[in-house]
Design a protein around this motif. Structure first.
Motif, mmCIF file in Angstrom:
data_model
loop_
_atom_site.group_PDB
_atom_site.id
_atom_site.type_symbol
_atom_site.label_atom_id
_atom_site.label_comp_id
_atom_site.label_asym_id
_atom_site.label_seq_id
_atom_site.Cartn_x
_atom_site.Cartn_y
_atom_site.Cartn_z
ATOM 1 N N LEU A 269 90.034 15.505 74.356
ATOM 2 C CA LEU A 269 90.132 15.021 72.981
ATOM 3 C C LEU A 269 88.771 15.047 72.294
ATOM 4 N N SER A 270 87.718 14.797 73.049
ATOM 5 C CA SER A 270 86.374 14.851 72.461
ATOM 6 C C SER A 270 85.951 16.291 72.158
ATOM 7 N N LYS A 271 86.494 17.256 72.912
ATOM 8 C CA LYS A 271 86.154 18.671 72.701
ATOM 9 C C LYS A 271 87.000 19.302 71.599
ATOM 10 N N TYR A 272 88.272 18.904 71.525
ATOM 11 C CA TYR A 272 89.192 19.482 70.543
ATOM 12 C C TYR A 272 89.911 18.338 69.813
ATOM 13 N N PRO A 273 89.207 17.601 68.966
ATOM 14 C CA PRO A 273 89.777 16.375 68.403
ATOM 15 C C PRO A 273 91.091 16.561 67.648
ATOM 16 N N GLU A 274 91.151 17.521 66.730
ATOM 17 C CA GLU A 274 92.365 17.680 65.932
ATOM 18 C C GLU A 274 93.487 18.336 66.741
ATOM 19 N N GLY A 275 93.165 19.421 67.420
ATOM 20 C CA GLY A 275 94.182 20.166 68.147
ATOM 21 C C GLY A 275 94.783 19.379 69.294
ATOM 22 N N TYR A 276 93.925 18.721 70.084
ATOM 23 C CA TYR A 276 94.463 18.013 71.255
ATOM 24 C C TYR A 276 95.207 16.747 70.840
ATOM 25 N N ARG A 277 94.783 16.118 69.738
ATOM 26 C CA ARG A 277 95.535 14.960 69.245
ATOM 27 C C ARG A 277 96.942 15.379 68.829
ATOM 28 N N ALA A 278 97.040 16.546 68.196
ATOM 29 C CA ALA A 278 98.350 17.073 67.813
ATOM 30 C C ALA A 278 99.177 17.403 69.057
ATOM 31 N N TYR A 279 98.534 17.983 70.057
ATOM 32 C CA TYR A 279 99.213 18.337 71.314
ATOM 33 C C TYR A 279 99.781 17.088 71.986
ATOM 34 N N LYS A 280 99.008 15.986 71.976
ATOM 35 C CA LYS A 280 99.470 14.741 72.583
ATOM 36 C C LYS A 280 100.680 14.171 71.848
ATOM 37 N N SER A 281 100.713 14.355 70.535
ATOM 38 C CA SER A 281 101.835 13.820 69.763
ATOM 39 C C SER A 281 103.082 14.694 69.876
ATOM 40 N N ARG A 282 102.899 15.956 70.270
ATOM 41 C CA ARG A 282 104.014 16.899 70.318
ATOM 42 C C ARG A 282 104.613 17.062 71.715
ATOM 43 N N VAL A 283 103.779 16.982 72.756
ATOM 44 C CA VAL A 283 104.201 17.300 74.125
ATOM 45 C C VAL A 283 103.967 16.108 75.039
ATOM 46 N N SER A 284 104.926 15.828 75.903
ATOM 47 C CA SER A 284 104.831 14.712 76.843
ATOM 48 C C SER A 284 103.701 14.937 77.844
ATOM 49 N N MET A 285 103.088 13.846 78.297
ATOM 50 C CA MET A 285 102.002 13.956 79.276
ATOM 51 C C MET A 285 102.483 14.601 80.569
ATOM 52 N N PHE A 286 103.594 14.124 81.111
ATOM 53 C CA PHE A 286 104.100 14.633 82.373
ATOM 54 C C PHE A 286 105.544 15.132 82.272
ATOM 55 N N VAL A 287 106.443 14.253 81.881
ATOM 56 C CA VAL A 287 107.884 14.518 81.964
ATOM 57 C C VAL A 287 108.332 15.478 80.860
ATOM 58 N N TRP B 252 109.808 13.824 71.439
ATOM 59 C CA TRP B 252 108.606 13.736 70.595
ATOM 60 C C TRP B 252 108.753 14.667 69.392
ATOM 61 N N GLY B 253 109.338 15.838 69.592
ATOM 62 C CA GLY B 253 109.547 16.770 68.491
ATOM 63 C C GLY B 253 110.491 16.206 67.445
ATOM 64 N N LEU B 254 111.550 15.532 67.906
ATOM 65 C CA LEU B 254 112.508 14.932 66.976
ATOM 66 C C LEU B 254 111.853 13.813 66.166
ATOM 67 N N LEU B 255 111.033 13.003 66.817
ATOM 68 C CA LEU B 255 110.344 11.929 66.109
ATOM 69 C C LEU B 255 109.409 12.483 65.046
ATOM 70 N N LEU B 256 108.702 13.557 65.370
ATOM 71 C CA LEU B 256 107.816 14.192 64.389
ATOM 72 C C LEU B 256 108.618 14.789 63.238
ATOM 73 N N GLN B 257 109.802 15.335 63.558
ATOM 74 C CA GLN B 257 110.673 15.894 62.524
ATOM 75 C C GLN B 257 111.108 14.803 61.553
ATOM 76 N N LEU B 258 111.466 13.646 62.078
ATOM 77 C CA LEU B 258 111.891 12.530 61.236
ATOM 78 C C LEU B 258 110.754 12.014 60.361
ATOM 79 N N GLN B 259 109.509 12.170 60.869
ATOM 80 C CA GLN B 259 108.339 11.724 60.103
ATOM 81 C C GLN B 259 107.817 12.797 59.153
ATOM 82 N N GLY B 260 108.438 13.987 59.207
ATOM 83 C CA GLY B 260 108.004 15.082 58.359
ATOM 84 C C GLY B 260 106.688 15.718 58.772
#
Length: 356
Positions: free
Chosen positions: A303-321, A328-336
């Protein structure tokens, strides 16, 4: 030459644990001493791929070992052990050893090609921890966690095979076959995840697609992928750490072999009033806690190396499962926010990527 005596004798525990505990303590001491001599604290990292296999082999092959140690580190089974354990092999324990051996081969190959068996190599995360702590406190951390606790965790990974050896089943059960199949699928998936990561890092470094990639890793990386800095395609589009997810799943499966078997001891029913039923799951639970904490630390670096991109990745893709990623994709869709996040995570050609 007379047999060497065991360094420590432990009362009140199963005789089958005598040599593994001695071996664990000796490894922890050796790791700490070598880290002081070399200034490199990745001593346990280099043997991580081998130690669980050694513990598993010890329990699976109990009839093979002598009653006393012949050489330093030589496996032995005390004379006080139940005679039945050294008269015949447990087929379940042998099956678990075979699976762990395959796991070792996969991890050793990945470790070798990344150059991590080099005695001069040190995990980049230790350098970051070293820079954040006073020298004396880092050495305390080195002794307690890096050298000792990590070795204890590796010792615990062999305990399920010890239980399987004590069970002494005459033949494999249905649960053994099902779990073995799941373990092999898990190892294959982790191998694919490792290969995709290695393929991406190679392209990122050289800008060239390797001609002899393993199946599952033949992805046509783009300059946009390399510019992003971290892999988000293949299995990594479903999980931010598919290799770690498979690693934890593998040891959970190994942990379940003796617990789901028809022989005793069995996994007790879960209760909200007592934590006793979960103690048999301790090896895999401890490993999962280690992976969760270390992954959070690793992600803080990303996150310190890629602040914007990795923050987006964390919000879009699950850490493990991986099954949580569509949620996560559906939640982002609902938030626009989904379209913007997809552009950051998967590149500018989002619609085109979905067709691949």
């Amino acid at each position: 030459m007379a047999p060497l005596p065991a360094i420590f004798q432990f009362r009140g525990i199963s005789p089958t644990f005598q040599w593994p505990i001695n071996f664990c303590l000796q490894n922890a001491a050796a790791a700490f001493v070598l880290s002081i001599i070399t200034g490199n604290v990745s001593q346990v990292d280099r043997v991580w791929t081998f130690l669980p296999t050694i513990y598993t082999a010890y329990y699976a092959l109990l009839p093979l070992w002598p009653n006393k140690p012949r050489l330093f580190f030589w496996p032995y089974v005390p004379q006080t052990v139940n005679p039945q354990l050294v008269q015949s092999y447990s087929p379940r324990a042998l099956l678990m050893f075979g699976l762990v051996f395959i796991w070792m081969c996969r991890l050793s190959y990945n470790t070798w090609r990344r150059g991590l068996f080099n005695p001069k190599d040190e995990d980049y995360r230790w350098a970051i921890v070293r820079a954040k702590l006073p020298a004396w406190l880092f050495q305390v951390f080195n002794l307690v966690f890096i050298a000792f606790i990590q070795n204890v965790i590796l010792f615990l990974l062999g305990v399920p095979t010890q239980i399987a050896a004590v069970q002494q089943p005459k033949s494999l059960s249905t649960s053994d076959y099902i779990l073995a199949a799941l373990a092999l699928v898990d190892i294959a998936a982790e191998f694919v995840a490792d290969n995709q990561q290695y393929s991406f890092q190679t392209y990122k470094r050289t800008g060239v697609h390797e001609q002899n990639e393993w199946p599952g890793a033949r992805i046509k990386w783009t300059p946009a992928d390399a510019k992003r800095g971290f892999v988000t395609r293949g299995l990594w589009a479903w999980s931010r750490h598919p290799n770690f997810f498979c690693e934890q799943s593998f040891w959970v499966i190994i942990n379940l072999f003796p617990l789901l078997a028809p022989e005793s001891p069995k996994l007790a029913p879960l209760s909200l009033k007592s934590i006793t039923p979960i103690w048999p799951l301790l090896p895999s639970l401890v490993l999962c806690m280690l992976f969760f904490s270390s992954t959070r630390f690793t992600e803080s670096i990303s996150l310190s190396k890629y602040p914007e991109g990795y923050r987006a990745y964390k919000s879009r893709v699950s850490m493990f499962v991986p099954f949580l990623t569509p949620v996560w994709g559906l939640l982002l869709q609902l938030q626009g926010k989904k379209e913007r996040v997809d552009q950051l995570v998967y590149g500018q050609d989002v619609d085109e990527r979905k067709k691949q």
